[in-house]
Scaffold this active site. Structure first.
Site, PDB file in Angstrom:
ATOM      1  N   CYS A 222      46.167  41.717  48.347  1.00  0.00           N
ATOM      2  CA  CYS A 222      45.760  40.630  49.245  1.00  0.00           C
ATOM      3  C   CYS A 222      46.627  40.631  50.502  1.00  0.00           C
ATOM      4  O   CYS A 222      46.199  40.186  51.548  1.00  0.00           O
ATOM      5  CB  CYS A 222      45.878  39.296  48.520  1.00  0.00           C
ATOM      6  SG  CYS A 222      47.481  39.053  47.767  1.00  0.00           S
ATOM      7  N   GLU A 323      37.592  42.094  53.535  1.00  0.00           N
ATOM      8  CA  GLU A 323      38.715  42.660  52.786  1.00  0.00           C
ATOM      9  C   GLU A 323      38.205  43.878  52.017  1.00  0.00           C
ATOM     10  O   GLU A 323      37.330  43.762  51.166  1.00  0.00           O
ATOM     11  CB  GLU A 323      39.239  41.600  51.808  1.00  0.00           C
ATOM     12  CG  GLU A 323      40.459  42.044  51.054  1.00  0.00           C
ATOM     13  CD  GLU A 323      40.983  40.979  50.095  1.00  0.00           C
ATOM     14  OE1 GLU A 323      40.195  40.388  49.340  1.00  0.00           O
ATOM     15  OE2 GLU A 323      42.200  40.747  50.103  1.00  0.00           O
TER      16      GLU A 323
HETATM   17  P1  NDP Z   1      37.563  38.440  41.322  1.00  0.00           P
HETATM   18  O1  NDP Z   1      38.127  37.501  42.296  1.00  0.00           O
HETATM   19  O2  NDP Z   1      36.141  38.193  40.898  1.00  0.00           O
HETATM   20  O3  NDP Z   1      38.474  38.502  39.996  1.00  0.00           O
HETATM   21  C1  NDP Z   1      39.764  37.994  39.868  1.00  0.00           C
HETATM   22  C2  NDP Z   1      39.927  37.313  38.536  1.00  0.00           C
HETATM   23  O4  NDP Z   1      38.988  36.246  38.400  1.00  0.00           O
HETATM   24  C3  NDP Z   1      39.663  38.210  37.320  1.00  0.00           C
HETATM   25  O5  NDP Z   1      40.532  37.816  36.273  1.00  0.00           O
HETATM   26  C4  NDP Z   1      38.231  37.874  36.954  1.00  0.00           C
HETATM   27  O6  NDP Z   1      37.945  38.205  35.608  1.00  0.00           O
HETATM   28  C5  NDP Z   1      38.231  36.386  37.195  1.00  0.00           C
HETATM   29  N1  NDP Z   1      36.915  35.771  37.432  1.00  0.00           N
HETATM   30  C6  NDP Z   1      35.815  36.332  37.970  1.00  0.00           C
HETATM   31  N2  NDP Z   1      34.809  35.412  38.047  1.00  0.00           N
HETATM   32  C7  NDP Z   1      35.288  34.256  37.540  1.00  0.00           C
HETATM   33  C8  NDP Z   1      34.752  32.947  37.364  1.00  0.00           C
HETATM   34  N3  NDP Z   1      33.496  32.649  37.716  1.00  0.00           N
HETATM   35  N4  NDP Z   1      35.533  32.004  36.813  1.00  0.00           N
HETATM   36  C9  NDP Z   1      36.810  32.281  36.463  1.00  0.00           C
HETATM   37  N5  NDP Z   1      37.372  33.501  36.593  1.00  0.00           N
HETATM   38  C10 NDP Z   1      36.633  34.479  37.143  1.00  0.00           C
HETATM   39  O7  NDP Z   1      37.697  39.901  41.914  1.00  0.00           O
HETATM   40  P2  NDP Z   1      36.962  41.255  41.491  1.00  0.00           P
HETATM   41  O8  NDP Z   1      37.653  41.835  40.339  1.00  0.00           O
HETATM   42  O9  NDP Z   1      35.480  41.044  41.382  1.00  0.00           O
HETATM   43  O10 NDP Z   1      37.258  42.148  42.785  1.00  0.00           O
HETATM   44  C11 NDP Z   1      36.397  42.066  43.911  1.00  0.00           C
HETATM   45  C12 NDP Z   1      37.192  41.907  45.177  1.00  0.00           C
HETATM   46  O11 NDP Z   1      37.969  40.721  45.119  1.00  0.00           O
HETATM   47  C13 NDP Z   1      38.224  42.998  45.439  1.00  0.00           C
HETATM   48  O12 NDP Z   1      37.666  44.132  45.984  1.00  0.00           O
HETATM   49  C14 NDP Z   1      39.117  42.269  46.411  1.00  0.00           C
HETATM   50  O13 NDP Z   1      38.575  42.271  47.710  1.00  0.00           O
HETATM   51  C15 NDP Z   1      39.156  40.848  45.877  1.00  0.00           C
HETATM   52  N6  NDP Z   1      40.343  40.618  45.023  1.00  0.00           N
HETATM   53  C16 NDP Z   1      41.399  39.999  45.607  1.00  0.00           C
HETATM   54  C17 NDP Z   1      42.569  39.826  44.890  1.00  0.00           C
HETATM   55  C18 NDP Z   1      43.743  39.182  45.539  1.00  0.00           C
HETATM   56  O14 NDP Z   1      44.867  39.390  45.090  1.00  0.00           O
HETATM   57  N7  NDP Z   1      43.544  38.384  46.547  1.00  0.00           N
HETATM   58  C19 NDP Z   1      42.713  40.283  43.507  1.00  0.00           C
HETATM   59  C20 NDP Z   1      41.512  40.854  42.948  1.00  0.00           C
HETATM   60  C21 NDP Z   1      40.390  41.017  43.713  1.00  0.00           C
HETATM   61  P3  NDP Z   1      37.278  39.634  35.209  1.00  0.00           P
HETATM   62  O15 NDP Z   1      37.880  40.646  36.122  1.00  0.00           O
HETATM   63  O16 NDP Z   1      37.700  39.786  33.797  1.00  0.00           O
HETATM   64  O17 NDP Z   1      35.807  39.507  35.389  1.00  0.00           O
END
Ligand code: NDP
Length: 420
Positions: A222, A323
């Site tokens: 991030c 991003e």
């Molecule tokens: P998400 O934001 O969807 O996932 C982050 C966490 O949230 C994971 O533990 C995921 O679980 C969980 N999650 C997903 N949907 C829900 C929900 N409806 N309610 C509660 N928890 C939920 O990111 P993605 O893995 O889909 O990645 C996609 C993009 O997100 C990346 O390419 C990046 O751009 C961004 N991202 C940003 C991060 C940061 O540090 N700012 C970190 C990760 C992603 P699970 O993975 O088990 O489905």
């Protein structure tokens, strides 16, 4: 539990992790794919975070407030109750510790959900917590997908606080679910962070750190310095040196000690990043280096991507606005200070920023005008357990780390005693 006991348990978790330092670093690399040297840096941060919050556990203080002479008014800081923690896959261990340690120090019980892709090191922390003497039921880990386990957790009426790190889109869904139960949220979301280089900066250090700022953790951060702003006086020279250094980055398996750039976390993430690269090319950005999977047959079929640099980009392009969360850098040329401030702020995000100059007055002016929650001067990717970390605009709500985080894991009870 007594405050001092809480603190001792946190110190004990820290020393158990320190004892198994290499083993847990290896587990994080197996979990996430990142190079071992980065996992080691993450473990060192985690050791320090539990230590820091162990020290703070018996210093969670209220205040007395002068009202009238016959009344004593004071505040108590009480734990929220049960906090939910949704942990992403990019720093599974460090980001778990960043929110678990303050939540435990302030007396909460926890239900934490790791990302489905990377559950191993959070489960390991839970094991250490148990060994350290944390009573059963205080730290609970629920594995499963975000759509099922995550959603159920953040929508549950018995949850008293939610900490989430991840995408802005999922953050918005969580906020919506939390609103049904009026549950407070702490959100650390995406970033599209500016890294600004003025001509008087230490050239070699700035080049090296510009590379580090975007290619660490394969850019899955991030706080990645994904938009690099170069002053026109140094533009060509800087870009040439950055290209040269980027092309010498050693790509490889995370467990190989020599690896500098590991794989992306999954095939899906690799495809997602490749689709951004394709859109950059279609929109007319100039590819300076990278832009594809490595030719090496031992890497070609894995989740590896070459470190990629684009310049001649426009603010309307998808690769500039969104991003990417991969090893892709976009480079801009600027002339004036006011212009670079405006370009830096031209994003819905506002998490992190780097400013490179030895002119103190200039640095102060830029710091003041940047819309970013965290600013590093002549540095990048610096965060300590004792320094607040959080974003402006769509990058989130509230601050993790530092004493400010106490207010996110506690609530205040305001008490007035009439002694007349
Ligand atoms: P998400 O934001 O969807 O996932 C982050 C966490 O949230 C994971 O533990 C995921 O679980 C969980 N999650 C997903 N949907 C829900 C929900 N409806 N309610 C509660 N928890 C939920 O990111 P993605 O893995 O889909 O990645 C996609 C993009 O997100 C990346 O390419 C990046 O751009 C961004 N991202 C940003 C991060 C940061 O540090 N700012 C970190 C990760 C992603 P699970 O993975 O088990 O489905």
């Amino acid at each position: 539990m007594e405050y001092t006991k809480r603190g001792k348990i946190l110190f004990q978790i820290s020393s158990l992790i320190k004892h198994d330092f290499d083993e847990i670093a290896r587990l994080e690399t197996l979990n996430q794919g990142k190079p071992l040297r980065e996992s080691k840096a993450d473990v060192a941060w985690v050791v320090r975070a539990f230590e820091y919050w162990g020290g703070l556990a018996d210093k969670i203080e209220g205040e007395t407030i002068p009202v009238t002479s016959n009344r004593l008014t004071y505040t108590l800081r009480e734990p929220l109750g049960v906090t939910a923690h949704i942990i992403p896959w990019n720093y599974p261990l460090a980001l778990a510790a960043r929110s678990l340690a303050p939540a435990l120090a302030t007396g909460n019980a926890i239900v934490a959900k790791p990302a489905e892709l990377t559950p191993l090191t959070l489960l390991k922390i839970a094991e250490y917590a148990q060994k350290a003497g944390l009573p059963d039921g205080i730290l609970n880990v629920v594995t499963g997908s975000g759509a099922v386990a995550g959603r159920a957790l953040v929508s549950h009426p018995d949850i008293d606080g939610i900490t989430f790190t991840g995408s802005t889109q999922t953050g918005q869904q969580i906020m919506e679910a939390a609103s049904k139960n009026v549950t407070p949220v702490l959100l650390e979301l995406g970033g599209k962070n500016p890294n600004i280089i003025f001509p008087d900066a230490d050239f070699q250090k700035a080049v090296q750190m510009a590379k580090f700022a975007i290619f660490t953790n394969a850019g899955q951060m991030c706080w990645a310095g994904s938009r690099l702003f170069l002053h026109e006086e140094i533009y060509e020279k800087f870009l040439e040196e950055l290209k040269k250094q980027t092309e010498s980055i050693k790509i490889g398996q995370g467990l190989d000690e020599k690896t500098e750039l590991g794989p992306l976390v999954s095939e899906d993430q690799k495809e997602r990043v490749l689709s951004y690269i394709k859109s950059g090319l279609e929109d007319g950005a100039r590819l300076i280096t990278g832009g594809s999977v490595p030719e090496d047959p031992t890497l070609r079929n894995g989740c590896f991507l070459k470190p990629t640099i684009f310049d001649q980009v426009k603010s309307s392009m998808k690769i500039v606005r969104e991003e990417i969360f991969g090893p892709v850098l976009t480079v801009f040329r600027f002339k004036s200070v006011e212009e670079v401030i405006e370009m830096s702020n031209d994003t819905p995000y506002g998490l992190y920023a780097g400013v490179w100059t030895n002119n103190l007055k200039l640095a102060q002016h830029v710091i003041k005008n940047l819309q970013a929650g965290v600013v590093a001067v002549n540095d990048y990717l610096v965060a300590y357990p004792q320094t607040p970390f959080g974003g402006y605009k769509d990058s989130g709500i509230g601050y993790e780390s530092g004493q400010q985080a106490v207010s996110r894991y506690t609530r205040i009870k305001s008490v007035t005693v009439n002694s007349s």
